[in-house]
Write a protein that holds these residues in place. Structure first.
Motif, PDB file in Angstrom:
ATOM      1  N   MET A 153      -7.255   8.740  10.409  1.00 53.30           N
ATOM      2  CA  MET A 153      -8.260   7.867  10.638  1.00 53.30           C
ATOM      3  C   MET A 153      -8.732   7.475  12.363  1.00 53.30           C
ATOM      4  SD  MET A 153      -5.562   4.791   8.821  1.00 53.30           S
ATOM      5  CE  MET A 153      -4.304   4.976   7.847  1.00 53.30           C
ATOM      6  N   GLY A 205      -1.785   1.677  21.092  1.00 53.74           N
ATOM      7  CA  GLY A 205      -0.697   2.522  21.108  1.00 53.74           C
ATOM      8  C   GLY A 205       0.827   2.572  21.946  1.00 53.74           C
ATOM      9  N   LEU A 206       0.983   2.107  22.954  1.00 50.38           N
ATOM     10  CA  LEU A 206       2.010   1.787  23.674  1.00 50.38           C
ATOM     11  C   LEU A 206       2.720   1.245  22.488  1.00 50.38           C
ATOM     12  CD1 LEU A 206       0.852   0.990  27.085  1.00 50.38           C
ATOM     13  CD2 LEU A 206       1.863   3.055  27.057  1.00 50.38           C
ATOM     14  N   LEU A 255       8.234   0.957  19.130  1.00 48.76           N
ATOM     15  CA  LEU A 255       8.302   1.575  17.679  1.00 48.76           C
ATOM     16  C   LEU A 255       9.088   3.173  17.836  1.00 48.76           C
ATOM     17  CD1 LEU A 255       5.472   0.232  15.692  1.00 48.76           C
ATOM     18  CD2 LEU A 255       7.871  -0.960  16.380  1.00 48.76           C
ATOM     19  N   VAL A 278       8.536   8.625  28.338  1.00 44.52           N
ATOM     20  CA  VAL A 278       8.293   8.426  26.696  1.00 44.52           C
ATOM     21  C   VAL A 278       9.780   9.050  26.783  1.00 44.52           C
ATOM     22  CG1 VAL A 278       6.412   8.266  25.950  1.00 44.52           C
ATOM     23  CG2 VAL A 278       7.115  10.622  26.707  1.00 44.52           C
ATOM     24  N   MET A 310      -5.514  -0.055  13.592  1.00 44.84           N
ATOM     25  CA  MET A 310      -6.522  -0.135  12.552  1.00 44.84           C
ATOM     26  C   MET A 310      -7.963  -0.963  12.596  1.00 44.84           C
ATOM     27  SD  MET A 310      -4.494   1.620   9.617  1.00 44.84           S
ATOM     28  CE  MET A 310      -3.745   0.359   8.586  1.00 44.84           C
ATOM     29  N   GLU A 352      -7.013   9.197  26.419  1.00 46.05           N
ATOM     30  CA  GLU A 352      -7.240   7.686  27.269  1.00 46.05           C
ATOM     31  C   GLU A 352      -7.059   7.747  28.480  1.00 46.05           C
ATOM     32  OE1 GLU A 352      -6.592   4.077  25.765  1.00 46.05           O
ATOM     33  OE2 GLU A 352      -7.000   2.993  27.069  1.00 46.05           O
ATOM     34  N   VAL A 395       5.346  -4.727  13.870  1.00 41.15           N
ATOM     35  CA  VAL A 395       4.783  -3.453  12.849  1.00 41.15           C
ATOM     36  C   VAL A 395       3.653  -3.804  12.735  1.00 41.15           C
ATOM     37  CG1 VAL A 395       5.144  -1.675  11.213  1.00 41.15           C
ATOM     38  CG2 VAL A 395       7.273  -2.702  12.612  1.00 41.15           C
ATOM     39  N   TRP A 430       0.733  -1.326   0.178  1.00 44.79           N
ATOM     40  CA  TRP A 430       0.162   0.252  -0.215  1.00 44.79           C
ATOM     41  C   TRP A 430       1.410   1.124  -0.304  1.00 44.79           C
ATOM     42  CZ3 TRP A 430      -1.126   4.233   3.495  1.00 44.79           C
ATOM     43  CH2 TRP A 430      -0.443   3.719   4.714  1.00 44.79           C
ATOM     44  N   HIS A 433       1.325  -3.790  15.179  1.00 42.72           N
ATOM     45  CA  HIS A 433       0.979  -2.881  15.978  1.00 42.72           C
ATOM     46  C   HIS A 433       0.191  -1.853  15.240  1.00 42.72           C
ATOM     47  CE1 HIS A 433       1.421   1.745  16.735  1.00 42.72           C
ATOM     48  NE2 HIS A 433       1.826   1.943  15.284  1.00 42.72           N
ATOM     49  N   PHE A 434      -0.049  -1.813  13.987  1.00 40.58           N
ATOM     50  CA  PHE A 434      -0.755  -0.892  12.895  1.00 40.58           C
ATOM     51  C   PHE A 434      -2.024  -1.736  13.356  1.00 40.58           C
ATOM     52  CE2 PHE A 434       1.481  -2.565   9.755  1.00 40.58           C
ATOM     53  CZ  PHE A 434       0.235  -2.747   8.910  1.00 40.58           C
ATOM     54  N   VAL A 448      -2.840   8.166   9.432  1.00 42.40           N
ATOM     55  CA  VAL A 448      -2.683   7.746  10.440  1.00 42.40           C
ATOM     56  C   VAL A 448      -3.870   8.293  11.291  1.00 42.40           C
ATOM     57  CG1 VAL A 448      -1.480   5.596  10.301  1.00 42.40           C
ATOM     58  CG2 VAL A 448      -1.430   7.686  12.044  1.00 42.40           C
ATOM     59  N   TYR A 449      -3.529   9.602  11.590  1.00 40.49           N
ATOM     60  CA  TYR A 449      -4.123  10.246  12.359  1.00 40.49           C
ATOM     61  C   TYR A 449      -5.521  10.746  12.408  1.00 40.49           C
ATOM     62  CZ  TYR A 449      -0.419   9.649  15.632  1.00 40.49           C
ATOM     63  OH  TYR A 449       0.483   9.325  16.273  1.00 40.49           O
ATOM     64  N   ALA A 483      -2.218  10.074  26.099  1.00 37.15           N
ATOM     65  CA  ALA A 483      -2.235   9.073  27.034  1.00 37.15           C
ATOM     66  C   ALA A 483      -3.578  10.044  28.052  1.00 37.15           C
ATOM     67  CB  ALA A 483      -1.061   9.401  27.590  1.00 37.15           C
ATOM     68  N   GLY A 535       3.235   1.434  19.776  1.00 38.65           N
ATOM     69  CA  GLY A 535       3.736   2.097  18.678  1.00 38.65           C
ATOM     70  C   GLY A 535       4.553   3.177  19.880  1.00 38.65           C
TER      71      GLY A 535
HETATM   72  C1  HEA Z   1      -4.735   4.655  13.125  1.00 44.17           C
HETATM   73  C2  HEA Z   1      -3.497   3.870  12.544  1.00 44.17           C
HETATM   74  C3  HEA Z   1      -2.004   4.293  13.694  1.00 44.17           C
HETATM   75  C4  HEA Z   1      -2.149   4.931  14.870  1.00 44.17           C
HETATM   76  C5  HEA Z   1      -3.075   5.855  15.961  1.00 44.17           C
HETATM   77  C6  HEA Z   1      -0.345   5.144  15.191  1.00 44.17           C
HETATM   78  C7  HEA Z   1      -0.286   5.693  16.888  1.00 44.17           C
HETATM   79  C8  HEA Z   1       1.443   5.613  16.412  1.00 44.17           C
HETATM   80  N1  HEA Z   1       2.098   5.364  16.153  1.00 44.17           N
HETATM   81 FE1  HEA Z   1       2.112   3.853  13.869  1.00 44.17          FE
HETATM   82  N2  HEA Z   1       1.777   3.067  12.107  1.00 44.17           N
HETATM   83  C9  HEA Z   1       0.544   2.689  11.456  1.00 44.17           C
HETATM   84  C10 HEA Z   1      -0.438   3.178  12.616  1.00 44.17           C
HETATM   85  C11 HEA Z   1      -1.029   4.254  13.612  1.00 44.17           C
HETATM   86  N3  HEA Z   1      -0.389   4.566  14.492  1.00 44.17           N
HETATM   87  C12 HEA Z   1       1.115   1.945  10.701  1.00 44.17           C
HETATM   88  C13 HEA Z   1      -0.380   2.324   9.272  1.00 44.17           C
HETATM   89  C14 HEA Z   1       2.085   2.076  10.415  1.00 44.17           C
HETATM   90  C15 HEA Z   1       2.636   0.901   9.665  1.00 44.17           C
HETATM   91  C16 HEA Z   1       2.924   1.718   8.327  1.00 44.17           C
HETATM   92  C17 HEA Z   1       3.879   0.305   6.993  1.00 44.17           C
HETATM   93  O1  HEA Z   1       4.387   0.719   7.383  1.00 44.17           O
HETATM   94  O2  HEA Z   1       2.819  -0.678   6.598  1.00 44.17           O
HETATM   95  C18 HEA Z   1       2.554   2.034  12.075  1.00 44.17           C
HETATM   96  C19 HEA Z   1       3.951   2.800  12.376  1.00 44.17           C
HETATM   97  C20 HEA Z   1       4.581   3.344  12.802  1.00 44.17           C
HETATM   98  C21 HEA Z   1       6.232   3.224  13.103  1.00 44.17           C
HETATM   99  C22 HEA Z   1       7.172   2.957  12.316  1.00 44.17           C
HETATM  100  C23 HEA Z   1       7.335   1.428  12.691  1.00 44.17           C
HETATM  101  C24 HEA Z   1       8.384   0.582  10.768  1.00 44.17           C
HETATM  102  O3  HEA Z   1       7.790   0.722  10.418  1.00 44.17           O
HETATM  103  O4  HEA Z   1       9.432  -0.043  11.305  1.00 44.17           O
HETATM  104  C25 HEA Z   1       5.851   4.187  14.101  1.00 44.17           C
HETATM  105  C26 HEA Z   1       7.415   4.709  14.426  1.00 44.17           C
HETATM  106  O5  HEA Z   1       7.158   5.337  16.018  1.00 44.17           O
HETATM  107  C27 HEA Z   1       4.713   4.067  15.358  1.00 44.17           C
HETATM  108  C28 HEA Z   1       4.699   5.011  15.792  1.00 44.17           C
HETATM  109  C29 HEA Z   1       3.335   5.324  16.518  1.00 44.17           C
HETATM  110  C30 HEA Z   1       3.417   6.085  18.164  1.00 44.17           C
HETATM  111  C31 HEA Z   1       4.470   6.372  18.878  1.00 44.17           C
HETATM  112  C32 HEA Z   1       1.711   6.590  18.009  1.00 44.17           C
HETATM  113  C33 HEA Z   1       0.701   6.941  19.164  1.00 44.17           C
HETATM  114  O6  HEA Z   1      -0.395   7.643  18.408  1.00 44.17           O
HETATM  115  C34 HEA Z   1       0.280   6.247  19.708  1.00 44.17           C
HETATM  116  C35 HEA Z   1      -0.140   7.100  21.115  1.00 44.17           C
HETATM  117  C36 HEA Z   1      -1.212   5.930  21.878  1.00 44.17           C
HETATM  118  C37 HEA Z   1      -0.801   5.204  23.383  1.00 44.17           C
HETATM  119  C38 HEA Z   1       0.823   5.817  24.228  1.00 44.17           C
HETATM  120  C39 HEA Z   1      -1.303   4.740  24.207  1.00 44.17           C
HETATM  121  C40 HEA Z   1      -2.731   5.468  25.020  1.00 44.17           C
HETATM  122  C41 HEA Z   1      -1.492   5.865  26.236  1.00 44.17           C
HETATM  123  C42 HEA Z   1      -1.565   5.110  27.300  1.00 44.17           C
HETATM  124  C43 HEA Z   1      -2.256   3.915  27.580  1.00 44.17           C
HETATM  125  C44 HEA Z   1      -1.267   5.964  27.932  1.00 44.17           C
HETATM  126  C45 HEA Z   1       0.105   5.619  28.432  1.00 44.17           C
HETATM  127  C46 HEA Z   1       0.876   5.802  27.518  1.00 44.17           C
HETATM  128  C47 HEA Z   1       2.646   5.759  28.038  1.00 44.17           C
HETATM  129  C48 HEA Z   1       3.765   5.897  29.228  1.00 44.17           C
HETATM  130  C49 HEA Z   1       3.459   6.870  26.574  1.00 44.17           C
HETATM  131  N4  HEA Z   1       4.005   3.523  14.140  1.00 44.17           N
END
Ligand code: HEA
Ligand code: HEA
Ligand code: CUA
Ligand SMILES: [Cu+2]
Lengths: 551, 253, 354
Positions: free
Chosen positions: A267, A372-373, A378, C100, A401, A340, A393, A150, A396-397, A264-265, A337, A375
């Motif tokens: 979404m 999310g965690l 990563l 973090v 998603m 949540e 990964v 994709w 994670h997604f 992704v946001y 966070a 993420g």
């Molecule tokens: C809707 C979709 C979505 C969402 C919301 C997120 C959210 C996050 N994503 Fe994700 N991500 C994707 C979809 C998404 N991602 C997709 C599709 C890919 C791969 C794409 C591909 O290669 O095909 C990807 C890949 C991806 C990578 C790359 C990995 C790699 O290919 O090497 C990374 C790296 O930093 C990352 C980080 C994060 C982080 C930090 C968040 C943050 O926003 C998350 C925040 C949420 C929380 C932290 C949880 C809730 C909070 C708590 C429970 C409280 C405690 C919190 C702490 C102590 C911090 N994501």
């Protein structure tokens, strides 16, 4: 628009059977040419729902194929096409347009006390752009499929002899569909709020859609130009991304992720909006930290423009770029966070009704914490150097998603279903389906974290045998998950024909959407609404108007 | 107001040669309608700018990588023609502004005239662009002669000589006469940017023609000139983008 | 297996448990295999622990609330209507923030260590060339290459210079915790010190087309003595016999993907058999006559050394007639096959003469 006047006249004539937006007119063109936001919402619901089922079917094929190390069903080439189709359908045809297009269209004007979105024609155009995008995607399959993943990474996407230009054009149109929806929501939120509905009296679903809309408008054009450039590159070999011609494939990655990280946001923010509504209504308690939740949506929207490089840690960026991208990635976790924790605090000491929308909401809260965690894991530079492009990964997604967004979508669907169609589905079946989906989902994707951290790369049609136990477990999970989804689809569809009549305010909500008749009439409100109370003030709830079930 | 019943708000026509405007059913006031459309359109313009933003980013990236190529490439373009085109567009922006102004003051004839002048500007711009493309083609720099040839990239010997942008007469060379690294890239980017911009000029001209049809029917007047206003904005954007393209491509820094 | 699972779950489970165990590195179960371990695994465990902590916290609160505050009567009000608690909100903003930031700093530090190449590694530089869909390795200070497998000396820092011939690939050795994209037009490097002998996987971790999943190489980490005996390490052309042996190694590494030596010409003309390149005549080894196509003209030439050299350096000049339509051999220039190596290969071809 002109079609509305005569309908309203007939409404007076046949007042014994109240007219609503569903039965006010019939025939193909009354739907295909409608400007009513609710009908457009329904059409989006059908369209994106079918796209989800198609994408899910591809996912099942992926999982079945991976049952055996050498692949059970397809050649490598076919497998590559299938996982690409799965990702592209799910992302571009389902998860980006689904919530704004269906529930957003349906509910946003109701929540604002407006008669429609600000630009109804543009709204219909958005929908038809989506349809054209879907048609082009289908055409691309017929014309030989596409096998780029994709992400369409150059230079492979420039060299493969598949229908990349066709699907590229489709994505271009889908991009503009998304832009126009967002643009419409921004204008509607600014200009069509009912008297008394100040910004801080807006329900959080509206806030979430507003923040989403900003992202849609500001990020999607870059995707548009990127796919155009890929098409040009294939057609007349500009050399912008082709290393053989002096181009730099890493530039493509920058372009792609500049859109696709904010995407992704795009979404997830609407999903956050749904969850905010639902925790409040089903705990019958004002949201904890309303303003912080509203602002954190905006904060996420802004920061998310600055973290795209975390998808490219292994592509050989400069140390400075890695530093900045990793730092900001961690930063984006903080507003999330806050959300949540605020949701959890809302549920704490609430008056909790455990009905099916709430079950889905709880599932969301649990799964999203994991998604999310992971993420955040990563985002850590050196860990990502190991985990990038592995099943970690992928897991994670899918946790964010499928497990979060799709489940939030289901939650919202169950929540507003009675409002949309005036009927209730079978609650028992709904609960069974929710539990099945929850269990199946975790069985599918938990093993993927483990095999990913052991080094199982993604996009593999075949794999070394030591990963087989994990893959097999994942396949079993997908089958459970699929049957849960199939059950859900069946009782929802069945409810349209045999469902009990729903109450006007089925769950006891206090936002304007619950003040409309069920289902709402064409211009939504019998009387122009005026807002005099604060948001989520349940002391104003007229308990008699609702049939809120007991726990 | 109109929430309860279904009586629409109507803006009366200022004179017999004009027609009244009915505010769309879901708006309560004309102001609300005007502001909504205007806000929406500004957002749309923002997306257009971002779309070109991608192209500008690519331009700067490769300018940085291959500065010589871009300098020599820029010299191949005729800056005088570019300057003429810049003035034509600037002038047409002025005529468009005058057209909007006349619509706001219900001056039907003047609106028609200024809109027509703007379209004329667009036509002149495109004609000059056509001759520029033609000249470049004749210099063997790009596109049309080889359009349907097979794509051939031979990694080792001749990277960069490919069908659409073959440098037939070897003009992309440095002082010593040695061929420049990826000489085609400048023209590839030049064509991409100017062609997409040209498409916008054509769309803009089409919109102005559509406005003229409405003006002729008397749909736009002091009470309702929203579409004229918006198309005017669009035309200024097309102009603005060219203001950036001209120095970047013709007067390569 | 699916059917088996349904018919006889016990047997299927047994089969599953007999499936090869991950010989690699389940976190925390195997000894550390490379210098890069510390950097990655420590932080991974830490973040993992943080995640589990928050997950359990959230799950606990949710479960407790659902049980305790379940709506039991139709009009039950919430137990509390609090919507703000500033200290609490500050706490749950600041604590995650601190956590973090620790993760960030730790990760960045580790990443710096992993990307800063020490002197010892840069003096032991391999080249890994990726193309659809195989890996070719060039060894430090040795003229010979290997493909599909690479040998490393244990406890000796090694650097890999990565180059791609076509599209994106990624060099990934999970056990060593190293991964880097291989980008055409750019050179990237990775380094690490393997600390345990064994065989490890090298995967291509960036999608590169049809056989992405089969773009595999085996990493052999061996002791210094074994290293000296590894096949690629024995290049020696001091005598014709040794040269032929070295040529055979090169054949195995670079040519055997297409050419056979047993007379079967499936993908490319075979070098041996009764249609091989050379034949024995009166005790001398002489080239056979070949049907070729040059500039579209059919011709007959003698497969002498000049012809063979041309066929390798410029394969398109004269195409073997049977393969003229599907000729797909890439040129092997001096950068890929030095003159000495080429001579060794020819020596090997001659040794096949019958
Ligand atoms: C809707 C979709 C979505 C969402 C919301 C997120 C959210 C996050 N994503 Fe994700 N991500 C994707 C979809 C998404 N991602 C997709 C599709 C890919 C791969 C794409 C591909 O290669 O095909 C990807 C890949 C991806 C990578 C790359 C990995 C790699 O290919 O090497 C990374 C790296 O930093 C990352 C980080 C994060 C982080 C930090 C968040 C943050 O926003 C998350 C925040 C949420 C929380 C932290 C949880 C809730 C909070 C708590 C429970 C409280 C405690 C919190 C702490 C102590 C911090 N994501
Ligand atoms: C919203 C996004 C989304 C969603 C919901 C899903 C849902 C699922 N995904 Fe997917 N996935 C992606 C987005 C998504 N995915 C993306 C972006 C990729 C990356 C692609 C790439 O690498 O390019 C990916 C890749 C991906 C892979 C990795 C492939 C690889 O790298 O080789 C796998 C493997 O297990 C997988 C599995 C699944 C499964 C089992 C589901 C399940 O959750 C699906 C559940 C749904 C069903 C099972 C449908 C059931 C219903 C029916 C079958 C129809 C019944 C019909 C009627 C009643 C009418 N997905
Ligand atoms: Cu090479 Cu994937
Ligand atoms: Cu991201």
């Amino acid at each position: 628009m002109t079609t509305h006047a005569p309908i309203l006249d007939t409404q007076k004539a046949k007042s014994e059977q109240p007219k609503n937006y569903l039965n006010c007119s019939s025939g193909f063109w009354s739907w295909a040419g409608t400007l009513d936001h609710k009908r457009i919402g329904i059409m989006y619901l059908i369209g994106t729902g079918l796209a989800f089922l198609a994408g899910g079917l591809f996912a099942l094929l992926v999982r079945l194929h991976l049952w055996e190390p050498n692949g059970m069903l397809f050649t490598n080439d076919q497998y590559n096409e299938i996982f690409t189709l799965h990702g592209a359908f799910m992302v571009f045809l389902f998860v980006i347009p689904a919530i704004p297009g269906s529930l957003g269209n349906m509910i946003l004007p109701l929540m604002l006390g407006a008669k429609d979105v600000a630009l109804p024609r543009l709204n219909l155009l958005s929908f038809y752009l989506w349809v054209m995008g879907a048609v082009l995607a289908a055409l691309a399959i017929v014309l030989g499929g596409f096998d780029t993943g994709w992400t369409f990474y150059a230079p492979y996407s420039l060299y493969t002899n598949k229908a990349v230009v066709t699907i590229g054009l489709g994505i271009f149109l889908l991009g503009f569909s998304s832009i126009f929806t967002g643009l419409n929501f921004i204008v509607t939120t600014h200009k069509l709020r009912a008297p008394g509905l100040t910004w801080f009296r807006m329900p959080l679903f509206v806030w979430a859609l507003y923040a989403t809309a900003l992202l849609q408008v500001l990020a999607t054009p870059v995707l548009g130009i990127t796919v155009l450039l890929v098409a040009f590159e294939r057609l007349y070999h500009i050399g912008i991304f082709d290393p053989r011609l002096g181009g730099d494939p890493v530039l493509f990655e920058h372009f792609f992720w500049f859109y696709s990280h904010p995407a992704v946001y795009i979404m997830v923010l609407p999903a956050f909006g749904i969850i905010s509504e639902l925790v409040s209504v089903h705990s019958r308690k004002p949201l904890f930290g309303y303003k912080l939740i509203a602002f954190s949506s905006l904060a996420i929207a802004i920061i998310s423009f600055l973290v795209w490089g975390h998808h490219m840690f292994t592509s050989g960026q400069s140390t400075y770029a890695m530093f900045a991208f990793s730092f900001l990635t961690f930063f984006v976790a903080i507003p999330t966070a806050i959300k949540e924790f605020s949701w959890v605090a809302t549920i704490w000491k609430g008056s909790i009704a455990l009905n099916s929308p709430m079950l889905y909401t709880l599932a969301f809260l649990i799964i999203f914490a994991i998604g999310g965690l992971t993420g955040v894991i990563l985002g850590a530079l050196n860990v990502d150097l190991h985990l990038h492009d592995t099943y970690f990964v992928v897991a994670h997604f899918h946790y964010v998603m499928m497990g979060s967004i799709a489940l939030a979508f289901f939650a919202g669907l169950h929540h507003w279903w009675p409002k949309m169609f005036g009927v209730m589905y079978n609650e028992t079946l709904a609960k069974i389906a929710c539990v099945t989906i929850f269990v199946g989902f975790n069985v599918t994707f938990l093993p993927q974290f483990e095999m990913g951290s052991q080094g199982m790369p993604r996009r593999y049609a075949t794999y070394v045998p030591e990963f087989q136990p994990y893959h097999s477990a994942s396949t079993v999970g997908a089958i459970i998950l699929g049957s849960g989804v199939a059950l859900m689809v069946s009782y929802l569809v069945a409810s349209l024909f045999i469902g009990k009549k729903a109450m006007q305010n089925q769950w006891g909500g206090v936002t304007l959407d619950w003040l409309t008749p069920t289902p709402p009439p064409l211009e939504n409100f019998a009387h122009a609404p005026k807002v005099t109370t604060e948001v989520y003030d349940y002391s104003t709830l007229d308990l008699k108007s609702t049939q809120t079930p007991i726990g | 107001m109109s929430h309860d019943g279904h009586h629409s708000v109507v803006i009366p026509a200022p004179g017999p040669e004009f027609v009244p405007h009915t505010v769309a059913h879901h708006f309560d006031t004309p102001v609300q309608e005007f502001q909504s459309a205007k806000l929406g359109f500004w957002l749309f313009l923002a997306t257009e700018i971002l779309l070109f933003g991608g192209l500008f980013a690519a331009y700067f990236y490769y300018h940085d990588l291959y500065p010589e190529t871009f300098r020599v490439g820029g010299q191949q373009l005729d800056w005088k023609l570019g300057a003429v085109n810049t003035s034509v567009l600037l002038l047409s922006s002025w005529t468009m502004a005058m057209g909007v102004r006349s619509a706001q003051t219900s001056q039907k004839q003047k609106t028609m005239l200024f809109c027509a002048l703007t379209v004329l500007g667009a036509v002149i711009f495109m004609v000059i662009k056509f001759f520029e493309y033609k000249a470049k083609t004749e210099h063997g720099l790009f596109v049309f002669p080889h359009m349907f040839d097979n794509y051939q990239v031979d990694g080792s010997s001749n990277a960069g000589s490919l069908a659409w942008f073959t440098d037939v007469h070897n003009v992309m060379v440095d002082e010593t006469g040695a061929p420049l690294l990826h000489g085609h890239l400048f023209f590839a980017i030049y064509v991409t940017m100017t062609a997409i911009h040209g498409l916008h000029v054509i769309i803009g001209a089409g919109l102005i023609l559509w406005i003229m049809k409405g003006v002729a029917k008397g749909r736009f007047h002091a009470g309702y000139y929203l579409p004229v206003d918006l198309v005017g904005l669009y035309w200024h954007l097309v102009d603005l983008i060219w203001i950036f393209l001209f120095p970047l491509l013709y007067l390569v820094p | 297996m699916l059917a088996q699972l349904i018919q006889d779950p016990a047997k299927a489970a047994a089969a599953l448990s007999r499936a090869p165990k991950p010989e690699l590195d389940a976190y925390g179960q195997l000894p550390k295999l490379a210098s890069t371990f510390d950097h990655v695994d420590g932080l991974f465990y830490f973040t993992y622990a943080v995640c589990i902590f928050f997950f359990v916290l959230i799950l606990g609160v949710l479960l407790f609330s659902v049980v305790k505050y379940r709506r039991k009567t139709f009009d039950q009000p919430p137990a509390s209507n609090t919507t703000h608690n500033t200290p609490l909100e500050v706490v749950w903003t600041v604590i995650p923030l601190i956590i973090v930031m620790v993760m960030f700093a730790w990760g960045f530090k580790g990443c710096l260590d992993m990307t800063t190449v020490p002197q010892a590694a840069s003096q032991n530089t391999y080249k890994a060339t990726a193309m659809q869909w195989n890996w070719t390795f060039t060894y430090p200070n040795h003229p010979v290459k290997s493909s599909g497998a690479v040998w490393l000396e244990v406890d000796k820092p090694a650097q890999f210079l990565l180059e791609s011939e076509d599209v994106l690939h990624a060099f990934y050795i999970p056990s060593m915790r190293v991964k880097r994209d291989v980008v055409p037009g750019r050179y990237q490097t990775v380094w690490f010190t393997p600390t345990q002998c064994g065989e490890f996987h090298l995967f291509c971790a960036e999608y590169c087309g049809e056989q992405h999943s089969q773009m595999y190489a085996k990493v052999h980490v061996v002791t210094a003595e074994e290293f000296a005996k590894a096949p690629w390490n024995t290049f020696d052309d001091s005598t014709p016999a040794l040269a032929a042996k070295s040529g055979e190694n090169i054949y195995k590494a670079l040519c055997s993907a297409c050419h056979t030596v047993n007379g079967q010409s499936v993908l490319a003309p075979s070098w041996g058999g009764d249609k091989g390149l050379f034949t024995k005549k009166d005790g001398n080894v002489v080239g056979r006559a070949r049907q070729v196509v040059e500039n579209g003209q059919a011709k007959t030439v003698v497969a002498d050394e000049a012809y063979i050299r041309e066929s390798i350096r410029m394969p398109l000049a004269k195409l073997a007639a049977d393969f003229a339509a599907k000729a797909n051999m890439n040129a092997f220039g001096p950068d890929k096959l030095s003159d000495r190596e080429l001579n060794a290969v020819i020596e090997y071809m001659k040794s096949l003469a019958q």
